[in-house]
Write a protein that holds these residues in place. Structure first.
Motif, PDB file in Angstrom:
ATOM      1  N   HIS A  89       4.745  -3.232 -16.405  1.00 23.11           N
ATOM      2  CA  HIS A  89       3.900  -2.388 -15.556  1.00 23.11           C
ATOM      3  C   HIS A  89       2.498  -2.966 -15.405  1.00 23.11           C
ATOM      4  O   HIS A  89       1.917  -2.935 -14.316  1.00 23.11           O
ATOM      5  CB  HIS A  89       3.811  -0.974 -16.131  1.00 23.11           C
ATOM      6  CG  HIS A  89       5.139  -0.362 -16.472  1.00 23.11           C
ATOM      7  ND1 HIS A  89       6.260  -0.553 -15.708  1.00 23.11           N
ATOM      8  CD2 HIS A  89       5.521   0.438 -17.521  1.00 23.11           C
ATOM      9  CE1 HIS A  89       7.282   0.096 -16.253  1.00 23.11           C
ATOM     10  NE2 HIS A  89       6.864   0.702 -17.351  1.00 23.11           N
ATOM     11  N   ALA A  90       1.929  -3.488 -16.493  1.00 28.63           N
ATOM     12  CA  ALA A  90       0.575  -4.033 -16.433  1.00 28.63           C
ATOM     13  C   ALA A  90       0.505  -5.240 -15.512  1.00 28.63           C
ATOM     14  O   ALA A  90      -0.461  -5.417 -14.769  1.00 28.63           O
ATOM     15  CB  ALA A  90       0.092  -4.404 -17.836  1.00 28.63           C
ATOM     16  N   THR A 110       0.498  -8.345  -0.016  1.00 31.90           N
ATOM     17  CA  THR A 110      -0.300  -7.424  -0.835  1.00 31.90           C
ATOM     18  C   THR A 110       0.321  -7.191  -2.203  1.00 31.90           C
ATOM     19  O   THR A 110      -0.343  -6.631  -3.093  1.00 31.90           O
ATOM     20  CB  THR A 110      -0.477  -6.068  -0.121  1.00 31.90           C
ATOM     21  OG1 THR A 110       0.804  -5.434   0.025  1.00 31.90           O
ATOM     22  CG2 THR A 110      -1.113  -6.252   1.241  1.00 31.90           C
ATOM     23  N   ASN A 111       1.559  -7.616  -2.396  1.00 31.86           N
ATOM     24  CA  ASN A 111       2.251  -7.404  -3.671  1.00 31.86           C
ATOM     25  C   ASN A 111       2.169  -8.610  -4.606  1.00 31.86           C
ATOM     26  O   ASN A 111       2.876  -8.657  -5.623  1.00 31.86           O
ATOM     27  CB  ASN A 111       3.715  -7.017  -3.422  1.00 31.86           C
ATOM     28  CG  ASN A 111       3.842  -5.626  -2.833  1.00 31.86           C
ATOM     29  OD1 ASN A 111       3.006  -4.763  -3.082  1.00 31.86           O
ATOM     30  ND2 ASN A 111       4.871  -5.400  -2.028  1.00 31.86           N
ATOM     31  N   GLY A 112       1.336  -9.563  -4.282  1.00 29.95           N
ATOM     32  CA  GLY A 112       0.992 -10.629  -5.197  1.00 29.95           C
ATOM     33  C   GLY A 112       2.136 -11.485  -5.706  1.00 29.95           C
ATOM     34  O   GLY A 112       2.110 -11.928  -6.859  1.00 29.95           O
ATOM     35  N   GLY A 134      -1.200  -6.224  -7.870  1.00 29.93           N
ATOM     36  CA  GLY A 134      -1.445  -5.432  -6.673  1.00 29.93           C
ATOM     37  C   GLY A 134      -0.369  -4.444  -6.295  1.00 29.93           C
ATOM     38  O   GLY A 134      -0.439  -3.817  -5.227  1.00 29.93           O
ATOM     39  N   ILE A 135       0.636  -4.268  -7.142  1.00 28.32           N
ATOM     40  CA  ILE A 135       1.699  -3.297  -6.855  1.00 28.32           C
ATOM     41  C   ILE A 135       1.140  -1.875  -6.938  1.00 28.32           C
ATOM     42  O   ILE A 135       0.387  -1.536  -7.857  1.00 28.32           O
ATOM     43  CB  ILE A 135       2.855  -3.440  -7.867  1.00 28.32           C
ATOM     44  CG1 ILE A 135       3.535  -4.800  -7.708  1.00 28.32           C
ATOM     45  CG2 ILE A 135       3.883  -2.320  -7.724  1.00 28.32           C
ATOM     46  CD1 ILE A 135       4.275  -4.983  -6.416  1.00 28.32           C
ATOM     47  N   ASP A 136       1.493  -1.039  -5.967  1.00 28.10           N
ATOM     48  CA  ASP A 136       1.199   0.385  -6.059  1.00 28.10           C
ATOM     49  C   ASP A 136       2.124   0.962  -7.128  1.00 28.10           C
ATOM     50  O   ASP A 136       3.345   0.941  -6.973  1.00 28.10           O
ATOM     51  CB  ASP A 136       1.453   1.063  -4.710  1.00 28.10           C
ATOM     52  CG  ASP A 136       1.136   2.559  -4.722  1.00 28.10           C
ATOM     53  OD1 ASP A 136       0.863   3.128  -5.806  1.00 28.10           O
ATOM     54  OD2 ASP A 136       1.179   3.162  -3.628  1.00 28.10           O
ATOM     55  N   MET A 137       1.556   1.486  -8.203  1.00 27.66           N
ATOM     56  CA  MET A 137       2.369   1.938  -9.329  1.00 27.66           C
ATOM     57  C   MET A 137       3.292   3.099  -8.968  1.00 27.66           C
ATOM     58  O   MET A 137       4.265   3.355  -9.676  1.00 27.66           O
ATOM     59  CB  MET A 137       1.475   2.320 -10.504  1.00 27.66           C
ATOM     60  CG  MET A 137       0.825   1.148 -11.207  1.00 27.66           C
ATOM     61  SD  MET A 137       2.006   0.110 -12.141  1.00 27.66           S
ATOM     62  CE  MET A 137       2.287  -1.217 -10.977  1.00 27.66           C
ATOM     63  N   LEU A 138       3.029   3.765  -7.858  1.00 30.44           N
ATOM     64  CA  LEU A 138       3.971   4.796  -7.427  1.00 30.44           C
ATOM     65  C   LEU A 138       5.317   4.173  -7.087  1.00 30.44           C
ATOM     66  O   LEU A 138       6.353   4.835  -7.200  1.00 30.44           O
ATOM     67  CB  LEU A 138       3.422   5.550  -6.214  1.00 30.44           C
ATOM     68  CG  LEU A 138       4.279   6.739  -5.751  1.00 30.44           C
ATOM     69  CD1 LEU A 138       4.261   7.858  -6.794  1.00 30.44           C
ATOM     70  CD2 LEU A 138       3.815   7.261  -4.397  1.00 30.44           C
ATOM     71  N   ALA A 139       5.310   2.898  -6.689  1.00 31.23           N
ATOM     72  CA  ALA A 139       6.560   2.220  -6.364  1.00 31.23           C
ATOM     73  C   ALA A 139       7.471   2.115  -7.579  1.00 31.23           C
ATOM     74  O   ALA A 139       8.696   2.141  -7.446  1.00 31.23           O
ATOM     75  CB  ALA A 139       6.270   0.826  -5.798  1.00 31.23           C
ATOM     76  N   GLY A 143      11.821  -0.771  -4.925  1.00 30.38           N
ATOM     77  CA  GLY A 143      10.464  -0.328  -5.194  1.00 30.38           C
ATOM     78  C   GLY A 143       9.411  -0.948  -4.310  1.00 30.38           C
ATOM     79  O   GLY A 143       8.512  -0.272  -3.834  1.00 30.38           O
ATOM     80  N   TRP A 144       9.492  -2.273  -4.072  1.00 33.81           N
ATOM     81  CA  TRP A 144       8.485  -2.948  -3.265  1.00 33.81           C
ATOM     82  C   TRP A 144       9.088  -4.213  -2.673  1.00 33.81           C
ATOM     83  O   TRP A 144      10.110  -4.718  -3.123  1.00 33.81           O
ATOM     84  CB  TRP A 144       7.252  -3.298  -4.097  1.00 33.81           C
ATOM     85  CG  TRP A 144       7.580  -4.061  -5.349  1.00 33.81           C
ATOM     86  CD1 TRP A 144       7.692  -5.428  -5.486  1.00 33.81           C
ATOM     87  CD2 TRP A 144       7.888  -3.512  -6.633  1.00 33.81           C
ATOM     88  NE1 TRP A 144       8.038  -5.755  -6.766  1.00 33.81           N
ATOM     89  CE2 TRP A 144       8.160  -4.592  -7.506  1.00 33.81           C
ATOM     90  CE3 TRP A 144       7.940  -2.212  -7.149  1.00 33.81           C
ATOM     91  CZ2 TRP A 144       8.490  -4.416  -8.847  1.00 33.81           C
ATOM     92  CZ3 TRP A 144       8.272  -2.023  -8.486  1.00 33.81           C
ATOM     93  CH2 TRP A 144       8.544  -3.124  -9.318  1.00 33.81           C
ATOM     94  N   ASP A 145       8.394  -4.730  -1.667  1.00 33.77           N
ATOM     95  CA  ASP A 145       8.839  -5.942  -0.982  1.00 33.77           C
ATOM     96  C   ASP A 145       8.092  -7.133  -1.573  1.00 33.77           C
ATOM     97  O   ASP A 145       6.880  -7.274  -1.378  1.00 33.77           O
ATOM     98  CB  ASP A 145       8.538  -5.818   0.520  1.00 33.77           C
ATOM     99  CG  ASP A 145       8.971  -7.045   1.313  1.00 33.77           C
ATOM    100  OD1 ASP A 145       9.513  -7.988   0.697  1.00 33.77           O
ATOM    101  OD2 ASP A 145       8.757  -7.045   2.544  1.00 33.77           O
ATOM    102  N   PRO A 146       8.783  -8.018  -2.299  1.00 34.97           N
ATOM    103  CA  PRO A 146       8.105  -9.160  -2.916  1.00 34.97           C
ATOM    104  C   PRO A 146       7.478 -10.117  -1.904  1.00 34.97           C
ATOM    105  O   PRO A 146       6.580 -10.884  -2.252  1.00 34.97           O
ATOM    106  CB  PRO A 146       9.215  -9.867  -3.708  1.00 34.97           C
ATOM    107  CG  PRO A 146      10.275  -8.828  -3.891  1.00 34.97           C
ATOM    108  CD  PRO A 146      10.202  -7.973  -2.669  1.00 34.97           C
TER     109      PRO A 146
END
Length: 374
Positions: free
Chosen positions: A97-98, A128-130, A104-109, A121-124
């Protein structure tokens, strides 16, 4: 096997700067750090600890089917994550998580993923997702994905060019349990053979669910990669400075074309493997208390206070962490179930005839009930 005396350490358990002899070759990397960097280390560790607590609470209140805690492993994650450059790619397992927060991940994801609202959860590929790739719950499988991606970086010509803004590496996280999986050994074989720009970062939290690391391996885990021809080092994973300096050095080596590297960060999983686990059934209380006394956040706070940091800063961070957790809670409670048809989206990168047909079948099926009600 020693499981409490790491090879590389900068901060003692009491938060005093007391480098071990083998820390010498990494000391110059600490010169890169500013006072603000040190404050960021603490801030990120404190925020993700509070986020982790809120995730546990939300799961217990029925907002998620599962939660994966990271309590106790913040130092290993924050230090190594700060050592990575923007062009590096991160392959996590499922409790980083850290690292996700820093990239830059939105932790809600993370909440949406463990709630079942999304596939990944997110698009790699989203800038913006680093370059933070998806969580992997299949133990160890992503070590092969990380190695394959690193081979791709080689073929793209972004390794060993000498340009610090171009050269890239792949940082792959996994736990001690994953080292018992064949996929990890296979990743070592391919990585060593092709001399890929991989840094394998093992967070040895001493437990593969309920199996202690002493049962998994009769030798220190950092020695395993050497049999494949991959240089390795063992560090104090609860020392954020050691995690940063060692990771920075070995990421530099990987980017410059020196091949794969392996880091074993000795840490401890203070809580459960997941929210479905009961660690009181197998945790040794004496060992547990030993590691609690070496908490990475408390240790680093002592160090910062020795440098003159006062209550104002720590109070500000505490408030920021509480606000962060409150925002996650607020947005989690506002989530609604996704439309059923979205289960077919993003299964493949391009439109796929089987997925399209299944999606149309579901639409026709649901329409039958709407016609009956009409």
């Amino acid at each position: 096997m020693s499981d409490t005396t790491p090879t590389v350490q900068f901060l003692s358990a009491e938060g005093e700067l007391a480098p071990t002899e083998s820390a010498g070759e990494y000391s110059s990397y600490l010169d890169r750090l500013t006072d603000d960097d040190l404050r960021q280390f603490y801030r990120q560790m404190a925020i993700v600890r509070r986020f982790d607590q809120e995730g546990t609470n939300l799961q217990r209140q029925g907002q998620m089917g599962l939660w994966v805690p990271s309590h106790g492993q913040e130092g290993a994650q924050v230090g190594s994550a700060f050592a990575a450059k923007p062009q590096d790619h991160i392959f996590p397992s499922y409790r980083e998580h850290a690292v996700g927060l820093i990239r830059g991940i939105d932790m809600l994801a993370v909440v949406e993923l463990l709630r079942g609202n999304t596939h990944g959860g997110w698009d790699p590929t989203d800038p913006t997702n680093g370059n933070f790739h998806g969580y992997t719950l299949v133990i160890g499988s992503h070590a092969l994905h990380a190695t394959g991606y690193a081979m791709g970086l080689q073929r793209d010509g972004v390794v060993g060019t000498g340009d610090d803004d171009v050269d890239a590496a792949v940082l792959c996280y996994f736990g001690d349990g994953a080292t018992s999986q064949g996929d990890v050994s296979e990743a070592f074989v391919f990585s060593a053979s092709s001399q890929t720009p991989n840094v394998f970062f093992l967070q040895n939290n001493h437990w593969a669910i309920s199996v202690p690391v002493t049962v998994q391996s009769r030798t220190p885990l950092y020695l395993r990669s050497r049999g494949f021809g991959i240089p390795s080092v063992q560090i104090d994973g609860n020392d954020v400075l050691a995690s940063y300096a060692v990771s920075a050095k070995h990421l530099d080596d990987a980017r410059s074309g020196k091949g794969p590297q392996f880091i074993e960060a000795l840490t401890y999983r203070i809580g459960a493997h997941t929210s479905s686990d009961d660690p009181t059934k197998y945790h040794d209380l004496e060992q547990h208390n030993f590691w609690v006394s070496r908490d990475p956040i408390i240790r680093f706070e002592k160090y910062l206070r020795s440098l003159g940091e006062g209550d104002t800063f720590f109070d500000e961070v505490r408030i920021e962490a509480e606000d962060f957790a409150a925002d996650i809670r607020h947005r989690t409670l506002a989530l609604t179930p996704p439309a059923p048809a979205t289960m077919f989206d993003n299964v493949y990168s391009e439109p796929h005839p089987v997925m399209q047909e299944q999606k149309l079948w579901l639409e026709r099926y649901e329409a039958m009930f709407e016609e009956e009600q009409a």
